[in-house]
Motif scaffolding. Structure first.
Motif: not given
Length: 64
Positions: A36, A40-43
């Motif tokens: 993660e 930006c929190g994108r996984r």
């Protein structure tokens, strides 16, 4: 080979994510490693082999 990773470890990859962040947190362990982005929190999911090539350093734990 890939060093021992634990859930919650922070890692720095060689190239930045599209958002500009270099640091990731390990959220899944298995045949694929889930990461993660801490910016930006994108996984994403990477195979162990791809992660071993892209990994620059395992960062010390964030005690915050």
């Amino acid at each position: 080979m890939l060093p021992d990773l634990q859930l919650g470890d922070r890692v720095r990859l060689r190239k930045p994510h599209a958002c500009g962040g270099y640091e990731w947190r390990v959220v899944r362990l298995g045949a694929d490693i889930g990461l993660e982005c801490l910016t930006c929190g994108r996984r994403i999911l990477l195979t162990r082999r791809k992660l071993a090539r892209r990994l620059k350093v395992i960062l010390p734990p964030d005690d915050g």
